[in-house]
Enzyme design. Structure first.
Site, PDB file in Angstrom:
ATOM      1  N   SER A 185       0.840  -1.196   0.000  1.00 28.89           N
ATOM      2  CA  SER A 185       0.000   0.000   0.000  1.00 28.89           C
ATOM      3  C   SER A 185       0.872   1.243   0.000  1.00 28.89           C
ATOM      4  O   SER A 185       1.993   1.245   0.530  1.00 28.89           O
ATOM      5  CB  SER A 185      -0.897   0.032   1.245  1.00 28.89           C
ATOM      6  OG  SER A 185      -0.129   0.341   2.399  1.00 28.89           O
ATOM      7  N   ASP A 186       0.368   2.309  -0.601  1.00 29.00           N
ATOM      8  CA  ASP A 186       0.967   3.604  -0.310  1.00 29.00           C
ATOM      9  C   ASP A 186       0.755   3.868   1.175  1.00 29.00           C
ATOM     10  O   ASP A 186      -0.102   3.270   1.824  1.00 29.00           O
ATOM     11  CB  ASP A 186       0.338   4.706  -1.173  1.00 29.00           C
ATOM     12  CG  ASP A 186       1.263   5.902  -1.350  1.00 29.00           C
ATOM     13  OD1 ASP A 186       2.196   6.065  -0.525  1.00 29.00           O
ATOM     14  OD2 ASP A 186       1.070   6.675  -2.302  1.00 29.00           O
ATOM     15  N   TRP A 187       1.527   4.772   1.732  1.00 28.20           N
ATOM     16  CA  TRP A 187       1.553   4.970   3.186  1.00 28.20           C
ATOM     17  C   TRP A 187       0.214   5.543   3.665  1.00 28.20           C
ATOM     18  O   TRP A 187      -0.133   6.679   3.367  1.00 28.20           O
ATOM     19  CB  TRP A 187       2.711   5.878   3.547  1.00 28.20           C
ATOM     20  CG  TRP A 187       3.991   5.143   3.828  1.00 28.20           C
ATOM     21  CD1 TRP A 187       4.787   5.318   4.914  1.00 28.20           C
ATOM     22  CD2 TRP A 187       4.640   4.122   3.045  1.00 28.20           C
ATOM     23  NE1 TRP A 187       5.872   4.472   4.870  1.00 28.20           N
ATOM     24  CE2 TRP A 187       5.809   3.716   3.737  1.00 28.20           C
ATOM     25  CE3 TRP A 187       4.328   3.483   1.844  1.00 28.20           C
ATOM     26  CZ2 TRP A 187       6.666   2.724   3.261  1.00 28.20           C
ATOM     27  CZ3 TRP A 187       5.185   2.498   1.375  1.00 28.20           C
ATOM     28  CH2 TRP A 187       6.326   2.121   2.063  1.00 28.20           C
ATOM     29  N   ALA A 201      -2.747   4.164   2.788  1.00 30.08           N
ATOM     30  CA  ALA A 201      -3.756   4.009   1.736  1.00 30.08           C
ATOM     31  C   ALA A 201      -4.674   2.824   1.960  1.00 30.08           C
ATOM     32  O   ALA A 201      -5.521   2.537   1.110  1.00 30.08           O
ATOM     33  CB  ALA A 201      -3.075   3.887   0.373  1.00 30.08           C
TER      34      ALA A 201
END
Length: 781
Positions: free
Chosen positions: A282-284, A286
């Site tokens: 995941s993006d941070w 997200a």
């Protein structure tokens, strides 16, 4: 009006949209259910191709793990480190853990590193060999610092929205150019044993409302099937083909399903259609669900397993909500990447050069290398694109007096780990750029000094900064030239003895917000004020994206214009070598520069929550595949400077176009071979060979970017499908060769759900830019 305007055009979409009768503000997310089709179960990695040995080892290791140990692989932990994310070790199995760290333009938040030319500058180079060398050099620094996974390259945003704050991190808004440079970057970084995290998957085309805030969701990128394949998935496909070990899912929603819980994009497009063997992170911040994200294909969450995974994921496996086979696949994909990159043998301790606090005693780990110096300076040089050069104003000819103006000519005033923005590319921002009347504002320029990168997590760490002022001062010393300068005034007086006046401005962009404009009044006025007093005014922009120039470009005293982009720490040295003709500029625009904002139509600015979508902002990609030059061609809009344009100090001629089919090539309508990394194996078969002769007809050596465009039936007028950059001596000729694959010539068939190679005539164009294509021919399939 339908949410998906493509329904009105008869093109397939992933949802039925909303009826026109809906009038009140939508308050329930269930309104959008089904717009992104469900694709379950999440496919297990197969270990195909050159992943076989890594998967065999990974399965053996994972089989020895407890349930809790497997769960611990899937979520980050807090640690005394400046690594962006940490996966904890499993000491009893001798697994040391993982450090994931920013970003695609070099290692961040540490010391003894380098500021490499940013993604947009790599795009401007149009140089695949240089992109690979840059990647190898960057990866050496990541590895030395104990970073297992470099969080880059960026291929999303692609660049749909002109003002998008992160366009500068990627290579180009053309999917072919972006994908080719991503391929070489992935292979270069991973050749050093560092994994790439190709990001942000997918449709992350604006910063505004990228995350949910209060009761407003993240923006939904509503993309039809054809468009997502032919534009936004294209460079990710190249990265997967190159073997990227990781893909990062994005903050935004895609067809109203969050990017990190979207089973269509993760299970369907990525893991099934493209045969992706690595893991998805995941993006941070997200992740917005627990079980749903696991089932949709997410394998690792950052920066922390909580609140959705960790013990909750353990419980979900125990109660059957998440099959243990899904957890096994997550763990296997993660460990397989570690083995595939050889990180089980001789890799530095995780985060060894990433201390949490540089003010405290720490081990000094010097990552920058003397072997990278030539690549750093060459990357900075090829970042520059010369687009105007009236009466051969450049190169400079033994000037006796140069007057230097503009805020981007000098170095920024502070650069220490305790200075504002030191690790986020904001060193060049002045206090007035950040706060006005006590309120945080977003600026168009960075007035506190030269711009070597954009802002946010994609910034990098210069070992030093060569500013234009410093480099020109050194050249003045060497050549016995005199130099005046004023970095602050918007209306400076000019010594009439000046041989040349150089104005250096910038255009700032950052993660977290979208640009507030494409030109600023202060810099335009400064240029015109100087030009009114100086008949040889040379303009340079350090630009983190498109910068419009029509407020000054036709002034008769503006004799030259250079888009320097974001050259990194050797910025001034590179510029000076170009200004004096020590090197010949060879950069080309990786985007178009129109004459007016209105030329972009709706694609100038980001989408905001409004109307019935106040709580669920919707960004309809109703233009389909028609962005940048495709759009300008379709609408017969003449840009100020077209995609692929750039001048040289020499001239080139194109001749001898040859087009031939590859003997025995299969030209059936659809690919039929098994799926490998990157999709159907025969998508990558070469079907056609194209060649042309390029001749240097000028008096100095130089490099020319030969560009191949194809007009695919029932598609845009032309699309980039090849480029080469030979270096030629005066009078020298060379033959450039291009190979067109089945993929290059195909269009996405929304009914067959496959790439269609149409029968008919394909136009072939070769030349020096998207609008200077002297060689034309026809290919018949």
């Amino acid at each position: 009006m339908l949410t998906f305007l493509y329904v009105l055009l008869g093109l397939a979409t992933w949802g039925d949209g909303l009826g026109a009768a809906a009038q009140s503000i939508i308050t329930d997310d269930t309104t959008f259910y089904g717009q992104s089709p469900p694709v379950y179960p999440s496919p297990n990695g197969t270990g195909s191709g050159d992943w076989a040995d890594a998967y065999s080892k990974a399965r053996a290791l994972v089989s020895q793990m407890t349930l809790e140990e497997k769960v611990n692989l899937t979520g980050g932990i807090s640690a005394d480190s400046s690594c962006s994310g940490i996966i904890p070790p499993i000491e009893r199995l001798k697994f040391p853990g993982l450090c994931l760290s920013d970003a695609g333009n070099g290692v961040r938040t540490t010391d003894f590193a380098s500021s490499w030319a940013s993604g947009i500058s790599v795009g401007a180079s149009w140089n695949r060999e240089l992109a690979r060398k840059r990647a190898i050099g960057m990866a050496g620094e990541f590895r030395t610092k104990g970073v297992n996974i470099a969080l880059g390259p960026v291929v999303g945003p692609l660049g749909r929205i002109t003002t998008s704050g992160r366009n500068w991190e990627g290579f180009s808004n053309d999917p072919y150019l972006c994908g080719a440079l991503a391929f070489d970057t992935v292979q270069g970084i991973q050749s050093v044993g560092v994994a790439t995290s190709t990001k942000h998957f997918i449709g992350n085309e604006q910063e505004t409302n990228r995350n949910p805030e209060g009761n407003v969701t993240a923006v939904s990128s509503n993309i039809d099937d054809k468009t997502i394949h032919e534009l936004y998935l294209w460079p990710f496909q190249d990265a997967v083909k190159a073997g990227t070990a990781n893909i990062m899912c994005s903050y935004n929603r895609v067809n109203n399903s969050y990017g990190c819980s979207n089973s269509k994009t993760l299970n369907g497009l990525l893991k099934t259609e493209l045969g992706f063997q690595g893991f998805v992170v995941s993006d941070w911040g997200a992740q917005h669900a627990g079980v749903a994200t696991a089932l949709a294909g997410l394998d690792m969450v950052m920066p922390s397993a909580s609140p959705y995974w960790g013990s909750n994921l353990t419980q979900a496996v125990h109660n059957g909500s998440v099959p243990e086979s899904r957890l096994d696949d997550m763990a296997t994909r993660i460990i397989a990447g570690w083995y595939k990159l050889g990180q089980d043998q001789g890799f530095p301790a995780i985060g060894v050069g990433m201390p949490y606090d540089l003010s405290q005693p720490h081990q000094r780990v010097i990552a920058k290398s003397p072997s990278s110096k030539e690549i750093l300076i060459q990357g900075a040089i090829e970042s520059h694109v010369l687009v105007k050069n009236t009466n051969n104003a450049l190169p400079l000819k033994s000037p006796k007096l140069i007057s230097l103006f503009g805020y981007s000519a000098k170095s920024f005033d502070q650069y220490t780990p305790w200075a504002g923005g030191w690790n986020g590319g904001q060193e060049s921002l002045a206090p007035v750029d950040l706060v006005q009347n006590g309120v945080e504002s977003h600026t168009q320029i960075a007035a506190n000094g030269t711009l070597i990168s954009g802002g946010g997590s994609g910034a990098n760490m210069p070992a030093y900064v060569s500013s234009p002022a410093q480099a020109l001062s050194q050249r003045a010393y060497e050549d016995d030239t005199s130099l005046w300068w004023d970095f602050h005034s918007g209306n400076p007086k000019v010594d009439q003895s000046s041989d040349a006046c150089i104005v250096v401005g910038n255009a700032f962009a950052s993660e977290g917000w979208d640009r507030v404009g494409l030109h600023d009044d202060f810099t335009d006025a400064l240029i015109n004020n100087v030009a009114s007093q100086c008949n040889n005014t040379i303009v340079v922009f350090h630009n983190a994206g498109v910068r419009l120039v029509d407020q000054f470009i036709d002034h008769p005293n503006v004799t030259a214009l250079i888009f320097a982009h974001l050259p990194g720490q050797d910025s001034g040295r590179a510029l000076t070598s170009i200004l004096y003709g020590d090197v010949n500029p060879s950069g080309k625009l990786p985007y178009s520069v129109p004459r007016n904002e209105s030329d972009y139509g709706a694609l100038q600015n980001e989408t905001h929550p409004d109307g019935i979508y106040e709580l669920f902002p919707q960004s309809d990609f109703s233009e389909g595949i028609y962005i940048d030059y495709r759009d300008f061609d379709a609408k017969n809009i003449t840009p100020r400077y077209e995609f692929g344009f750039g001048l040289s100090y020499t001239t080139f001629k194109f001749s001898g176009l040859q087009i031939s089919a590859v003997e025995g090539a299969d030209t059936s309508e659809y690919p039929s071979k098994p799926i490998v990394e990157g999709g159907h194996e025969d998508l990558w078969d070469n079907l056609v060979k194209v060649s042309a002769t390029v001749t240097n007809t000028g008096s100095v050596a130089g490099a020319e970017v030969a560009q191949l465009y194809v007009g695919i039936p029932n598609g845009p007028v032309k699309q980039l499908r090849g480029f080469a950059k030979p270096v030629l001596q005066p009078g020298e000729s060379t033959v450039v060769n291009f190979e067109l694959t089945r993929r290059d010539l195909s269009t996405w068939d929304v009914v067959a759900q496959n790439w269609l190679l149409q029968g008919g005539d394909y136009s072939i164009f070769v030349g020096s830019s998207s609008r200077d294509l002297p060689l034309t021919g026809t290919l018949t399939v």
